[in-house]
Design a protein around this motif. Structure first.
Motif, PDB file in Angstrom:
ATOM      1  N   TYR A 171     -39.896  53.837  88.659  1.00  0.00           N
ATOM      2  CA  TYR A 171     -41.235  54.356  88.919  1.00  0.00           C
ATOM      3  C   TYR A 171     -41.297  55.861  88.718  1.00  0.00           C
ATOM      4  N   GLY A 172     -40.544  56.357  87.738  1.00  0.00           N
ATOM      5  CA  GLY A 172     -40.566  57.776  87.418  1.00  0.00           C
ATOM      6  C   GLY A 172     -41.812  58.151  86.639  1.00  0.00           C
ATOM      7  N   ALA A 173     -42.254  59.395  86.827  1.00  0.00           N
ATOM      8  CA  ALA A 173     -43.485  59.868  86.184  1.00  0.00           C
ATOM      9  C   ALA A 173     -43.308  59.974  84.672  1.00  0.00           C
ATOM     10  N   VAL A 174     -44.373  59.597  83.957  1.00  0.00           N
ATOM     11  CA  VAL A 174     -44.395  59.640  82.498  1.00  0.00           C
ATOM     12  C   VAL A 174     -45.660  60.379  82.061  1.00  0.00           C
ATOM     13  N   ALA A 175     -45.536  61.265  81.096  1.00  0.00           N
ATOM     14  CA  ALA A 175     -46.682  62.032  80.608  1.00  0.00           C
ATOM     15  C   ALA A 175     -47.424  61.262  79.513  1.00  0.00           C
ATOM     16  N   ARG A 176     -48.751  61.271  79.589  1.00  0.00           N
ATOM     17  CA  ARG A 176     -49.558  60.553  78.606  1.00  0.00           C
ATOM     18  C   ARG A 176     -49.296  61.067  77.184  1.00  0.00           C
ATOM     19  N   GLU A 177     -49.110  62.380  77.037  1.00  0.00           N
ATOM     20  CA  GLU A 177     -48.876  62.935  75.705  1.00  0.00           C
ATOM     21  C   GLU A 177     -47.624  62.350  75.063  1.00  0.00           C
ATOM     22  N   VAL A 178     -46.591  62.104  75.878  1.00  0.00           N
ATOM     23  CA  VAL A 178     -45.342  61.542  75.359  1.00  0.00           C
ATOM     24  C   VAL A 178     -45.549  60.092  74.921  1.00  0.00           C
ATOM     25  N   GLU A 234     -48.303  58.711  73.948  1.00  0.00           N
ATOM     26  CA  GLU A 234     -49.119  58.681  72.736  1.00  0.00           C
ATOM     27  C   GLU A 234     -48.347  59.186  71.519  1.00  0.00           C
ATOM     28  N   ALA A 235     -47.463  60.156  71.729  1.00  0.00           N
ATOM     29  CA  ALA A 235     -46.742  60.740  70.598  1.00  0.00           C
ATOM     30  C   ALA A 235     -45.708  59.789  70.020  1.00  0.00           C
ATOM     31  N   TYR A 236     -45.034  59.019  70.881  1.00  0.00           N
ATOM     32  CA  TYR A 236     -43.891  58.227  70.403  1.00  0.00           C
ATOM     33  C   TYR A 236     -44.160  56.734  70.322  1.00  0.00           C
ATOM     34  N   GLY A 237     -45.191  56.250  70.967  1.00  0.00           N
ATOM     35  CA  GLY A 237     -45.580  54.855  70.821  1.00  0.00           C
ATOM     36  C   GLY A 237     -44.447  53.877  71.030  1.00  0.00           C
ATOM     37  N   ASP A 238     -44.214  53.019  70.041  1.00  0.00           N
ATOM     38  CA  ASP A 238     -43.186  51.987  70.155  1.00  0.00           C
ATOM     39  C   ASP A 238     -41.771  52.562  70.184  1.00  0.00           C
ATOM     40  N   ASP A 239     -41.618  53.823  69.825  1.00  0.00           N
ATOM     41  CA  ASP A 239     -40.293  54.438  69.783  1.00  0.00           C
ATOM     42  C   ASP A 239     -39.986  55.232  71.059  1.00  0.00           C
ATOM     43  N   ILE A 240     -40.776  55.014  72.092  1.00  0.00           N
ATOM     44  CA  ILE A 240     -40.621  55.815  73.305  1.00  0.00           C
ATOM     45  C   ILE A 240     -39.280  55.573  73.994  1.00  0.00           C
ATOM     46  N   MET A 241     -38.661  54.416  73.778  1.00  0.00           N
ATOM     47  CA  MET A 241     -37.355  54.141  74.399  1.00  0.00           C
ATOM     48  C   MET A 241     -36.302  55.160  73.951  1.00  0.00           C
ATOM     49  N   ALA A 242     -36.499  55.760  72.786  1.00  0.00           N
ATOM     50  CA  ALA A 242     -35.548  56.734  72.264  1.00  0.00           C
ATOM     51  C   ALA A 242     -35.975  58.171  72.544  1.00  0.00           C
ATOM     52  N   HIS A 243     -37.092  58.349  73.227  1.00  0.00           N
ATOM     53  CA  HIS A 243     -37.618  59.701  73.480  1.00  0.00           C
ATOM     54  C   HIS A 243     -38.019  59.860  74.948  1.00  0.00           C
ATOM     55  N   PRO A 244     -37.059  59.794  75.843  1.00  0.00           N
ATOM     56  CA  PRO A 244     -37.400  59.954  77.259  1.00  0.00           C
ATOM     57  C   PRO A 244     -37.688  61.416  77.597  1.00  0.00           C
ATOM     58  N   ARG A 248     -32.013  66.306  80.330  1.00  0.00           N
ATOM     59  CA  ARG A 248     -32.795  65.744  79.234  1.00  0.00           C
ATOM     60  C   ARG A 248     -31.829  65.187  78.186  1.00  0.00           C
ATOM     61  N   LEU A 249     -32.312  64.243  77.395  1.00  0.00           N
ATOM     62  CA  LEU A 249     -31.467  63.594  76.396  1.00  0.00           C
ATOM     63  C   LEU A 249     -31.221  64.535  75.224  1.00  0.00           C
ATOM     64  N   LYS A 250     -29.941  64.778  74.921  1.00  0.00           N
ATOM     65  CA  LYS A 250     -29.572  65.635  73.791  1.00  0.00           C
ATOM     66  C   LYS A 250     -29.108  64.814  72.595  1.00  0.00           C
ATOM     67  N   LEU A 251     -28.374  63.732  72.860  1.00  0.00           N
ATOM     68  CA  LEU A 251     -27.838  62.902  71.781  1.00  0.00           C
ATOM     69  C   LEU A 251     -27.771  61.461  72.249  1.00  0.00           C
TER      70      LEU A 251
END
Length: 610
Positions: free
Chosen positions: A209-216, A218-228, A235-238
Motif C-alpha cells: 500500500y505504498g504511495a504511487v504518483a499519477r505522473e509515473v 501515466e508515463a510508464y503504463g504497462d512497463d511500470i513494473m520496471a520503473h518504480p 531508488r532503483l539504479k539497475l
C-alpha cells in the motif's frame, strides 16, 4: 538410513567450507553500477517478478519495493513484539470509537525520488497519491493479488467502482468519488469502513500500500513494473531480471532518523538503539542483490564474503549450526547466528475444482485425507529439512495472534494404515491387480504435482512419490519456474502444488485468507469454498483480539482439516548468519523494510577479505 544421510551432509558441509575460496563471486559485475563502499550485499533464493505494489505478491519483489515505496505506517526497527509507528504519516491514525472511520495526516514536505515523469520538478507526496494507490489495487486490469485482502476491510464504495467496471467491461474509473477513500485536504486522507476493523493499522502498514504518483503511472503504463518511483530511502539504479538488482540512496529522501525502542531485556536491541538513535537514514550507501537459486552456491558465496548475511541451507545446518549453535570455525571469523522459528507455513494444495483431487463428496474428501495421511512429514523434517522445521497443525504461523502451540490436528499425522483404509472404504481399489488403485468409477487414478527445477524440490518430489506409492496411488510431476507456476495456480490449472507463505503482519487472519472463498483466483489457490468457513472468517474480521476470536481460529482450522484443501506441512526454523562488518541486522518478524537500518563498514569488509 537417517545416519547415512547425516554423514553425507557432514561431508557435503566440509567440502562446502573447503571450496568457498574457489567459488566465483556472485557480485563479479559490481563495477557496472557502484553505489559506494558501504553498500549492503544480499543474496536472494528466488527471482523477483517486478516492482509495482499493486501487481506483486512474491516475497522477493516485495522485499525490494518496500524500500522504494512507503506505506502510511511502518515498524519500529528493533521492537519485539513488533510496534507499528508512523512512516509517512505525521502521527498514528485517529480512529472512531466504532473502528469504522480512520483519519491519517501526512507529514508535509516528503518528496518522491526524482524521475523524468516529473519533468524536472520536485514532486511532493500528497493524500491523493494514497487514494490512487488503494484504487489501483481495485482496478481489474491490474489483477492485483492484494485485492481480496484489502477488500476484507470493506472500504465503503470502493468495490462498487470495481464491479461497475467489470459489469460494463470498461476501464476502472479512477475519477469516481468514493465515500470510504477520500483526500480531505492536501495532507489528510480518510478511510470509512463498512464494519469495525480494530486492526486497520496493520493494513496501513502493509507492504503493498505504498504511495504511487499519477505522473509515473501515466508515463510508464504497462512497463511500470520496471520503473518504480517512490518516496522511500532507496531508488532503483539497475535491474537485470532474475539476476541482479542495485538500489542506491534516494537523494530526495527526507531527513528521517533512526528511532528504536527495544524491550528492556533486549540487550542487542538496546545496544543498537544507543548506537543508532538519532542517526540519519539510510545507514548504508545502497543495496546490491544477486539471485542465486541453488542452496550450495548461495552458501559458498556467503562464505566467500560476497554477501553480508545469508540463511544457511538446511542440508548444511548440521555443519554451520550444530545443535543450534554457530560452528566454532564460523565464530572465529566474526560471523554471528540468529536462529528462530519463522512466522510461515509450508503447504501443498489440492485444486478443489479438479475432477480427480477436488470436490466435496465423502469419497473425494477421503482421497485428499488419505493422501495427506500417507505423506511422511517426519521424513521431510528429519532428512530433507535436517531438523530445521516443526510440524504444523494449522495454517496460523508462529508469533501471530491465532497461533496456539498446544493445538493439535491431523495435519501432523503420518498413518499409512488409516490412509489405506480410507481408500478401501470409498472405492479407490486396485481392480486390475497391477499394484495401483483406480478411482471409484474404474478410471485411472493419477495425481500430478507441479514442481520447480531447484535440486531441493527433487527431494520433496521423492518423498511425495514414496509416500503415495505406499498406498498404491500413482504420482507424477511437472517442473517449471515459480512465476509460471504461480500464474497457472491462480488460473486454476494446477492439480497440486507445494509452496510456502510468510506472514506479513502479526495477525493470522491473512493466513486464513488463502482458504476464503472470495479469494479464489488470488491467494486461495485451492479454490476452496465453504459457507461455514467464510462466515467464521468474516466474523473474525469484526472482532477485537480476545478469547472469542482465538476460538474461531481453531474452528476454522477444524473445517480445513475436515475437507483437507491443503496439506499443511511445517513451520521453518531459520538460521541466519551475518558478517562482522554489518551492524543492526536481524531478520525481523512481519516487517520487510529493514535495509536502511543496517550499518555497513566497507573498510572493515575490505580488510577482512584482503
Amino acid at each position: 538410513m537417517s545416519h547415512g544421510i547425516d554423514r553425507r551432509s557432514f561431508a557435503l558441509g566440509a567440502a562446502a567450507l573447503a571450496a568457498a575460496a574457489r567459488t566465483p563471486t556472485a557480485f563479479a559485475q559490481a563495477s557496472e553500477s557502484p553505489v559506494g563502499a558501504n553498500v549492503l550485499r544480499i543474496l536472494f533464493e528466488s527471482a523477483e517478478t517486478g516492482f509495482d505494489p499493486a501487481q506483486t505478491s512474491d516475497l522477493y519483489s516485495t522485499r525490494v519495493q518496500v524500500h522504494i515505496f512507503e506505506s502510511l505506517l511502518g515498524f519500529d526497527p528493533v521492537a519485539v513484539p513488533v510496534r507499528i509507528v508512523p512512516l509517512t504519516a505525521e502521527a498514528m491514525p485517529q480512529a472512531s470509537a466504532d473502528f469504522r472511520t480512520w483519519t491519517v495526516r501526512l507529514r508535509p514536505g516528503i518528496l518522491f525520488a526524482d524521475d523524468p515523469a516529473f519533468k524536472g520538478r520536485p514532486r511532493e507526496l500528497v493524500a491523493d497519491d494514497y487514494v490512487l494507490a488503494f484504487k489501483r489495487i481495485y482496478d481489474p486490469a491490474l489483477k492485483s493479488p492484494s485485492y481480496n485482502v484489502l477488500n476484507d476491510d470493506g472500504i465503503v464504495g470502493l468495490d462498487a467502482v470495481r464491479q461497475k467496471a467489470l459489469a460494463a467491461k470498461a476501464p476502472f474509473d479512477y475519477r469516481a468519488e468514493v465515500e470510504g477513500l477520500r483526500a480531505l485536504d492536501r495532507y489528510t486522507i480518510q478511510f470509512k469502513l463498512a464494519a469495525p476493523r480494530p486492526r486497520f493499522t496493520t493494513t496501513l502498514a502493509g507492504s503493498h500500500y505504498g504511495a504511487v504518483a499519477r505522473e509515473v503511472v501515466e508515463a510508464y503504463g504497462d512497463d511500470i513494473m520496471a520503473h518504480p518511483v517512490g518516496t522511500g530511502p532507496y531508488r532503483l539504479k539497475l535491474w537485470r531480471r532474475s539476476s541482479r538488482i542495485v538500489l542506491e540512496k534516494n537523494p530526495s529522501f527526507r531527513d528521517m532518523r533512526y528511532a528504536g525502542e527495544p524491550a528492556p531485556n533486549d540487550l542487542e536491541g538496546q545496544a543498537w538503539a544507543k548506537r543508532f538513535n538519532g542517526r540519519r537514514l539510510p545507514l548504508n550507501d545502497g543495496v546490491e542483490i544477486a539471485i542465486v537459486d541453488e542452496n550450495q552456491p548461495r552458501w559458498l558465496s556467503f562464505l566467500n564474503g560476497d554477501a553480508d548475511f545469508a540463511r544457511v541451507p538446511p542440508e548444511l545446518s548440521i555443519i554451520a549450526a550444530p545443535n543450534g549453535r554457530i560452528a566454532p570455525n564460523l565464530a572465529r571469523r566474526g560471523i554471528t547466528l540468529q536462529r528462530y522459528v519463522n512466522p510461515d507455513v509450508a503447504l501443498s494444495y489440492f485444486n478443489m475444482e479438479d475432477p480427480v483431487v477436488g470436490g466435496y463428496s465423502p469419497a473425494q474428501v477421503a482421497l485428499r485425507r488419505a493422501v495427506s495421511l500417507a505423506y511422511d512429514i517426519d521424513k521431510e523434517i528429519r532428512i530433507i529439512r535436517r531438523g530445521q522445521a516443526i510440524a504444523a497443525q494449522a495454517p496460523m504461523p508462529p508469533g501471530t495472534f491465532g497461533y496456539d502451540p498446544a493445538f493439535r490436528t491431523e495435519n501432523s499425522e503420518h498413518d499409512v494404515a488409516r490412509a489405506q483404509a480410507l481408500l478401501d472404504i470409498y472405492g479407490y481399489l486396485d481392480r486390475d491387480g497391477d499394484g495401483w488403485r483406480e478411482r471409484p468409477d474404474g478410471s485411472p487414478l493419477v495425481i500430478t504435482m507441479r514442481s520447480q527445477p531447484e535440486q531441493i524440490y527433487r527431494q520433496y518430489n521423492e518423498n511425495w512419490l514414496s509416500s503415495l506409492t505406499s498406498i498404491g496411488v500413482r504420482m507424477q510431476f511437472e517442473t517449471t519456474q515459480f512465476a509460471e507456476s504461480l500464474k497457472a495456480a491462480r488460473a486454476g490449472k494446477l492439480q497440486m502444488w507445494f509452496l510456502g507463505r510468510t506472514a506479513a503482519d502479526p495477525d493470522a487472519q491473512s493466513a486464513l485468507e488463502g482458504m476464503y472463498g472470495p479469494s479464489t483466483g488470488q491467494s486461495n489457490l485451492a479454490r476452496f469454498k465453504s459457507p461455514e468457513f467464510d462466515a467464521i472468517y468474516r466474523r473474525m474480521l469484526d472482532l477485537p483480539d480476545g478469547p472469542e476470536r482465538a476460538t474461531l481460529f481453531k474452528k476454522a482450522s477444524e473445517i480445513l482439516v475436515a475437507y483437507m484443501p491443503y496439506r499443511i506441512h511445517v513451520h521453518r526454523i531459520y538460521n541466519d548468519f551475518a558478517r562482522p562488518w554489518i551492524t543492526g541486522y536481524r531478520q525481523p518478524l512481519f516487517r520487510e523494510q529493514v535495509w536502511q537500518f543496517i550499518e555497513v563498514d566497507g573498510a572493515e569488509r575490505a580488510k577482512r577479505l584482503a
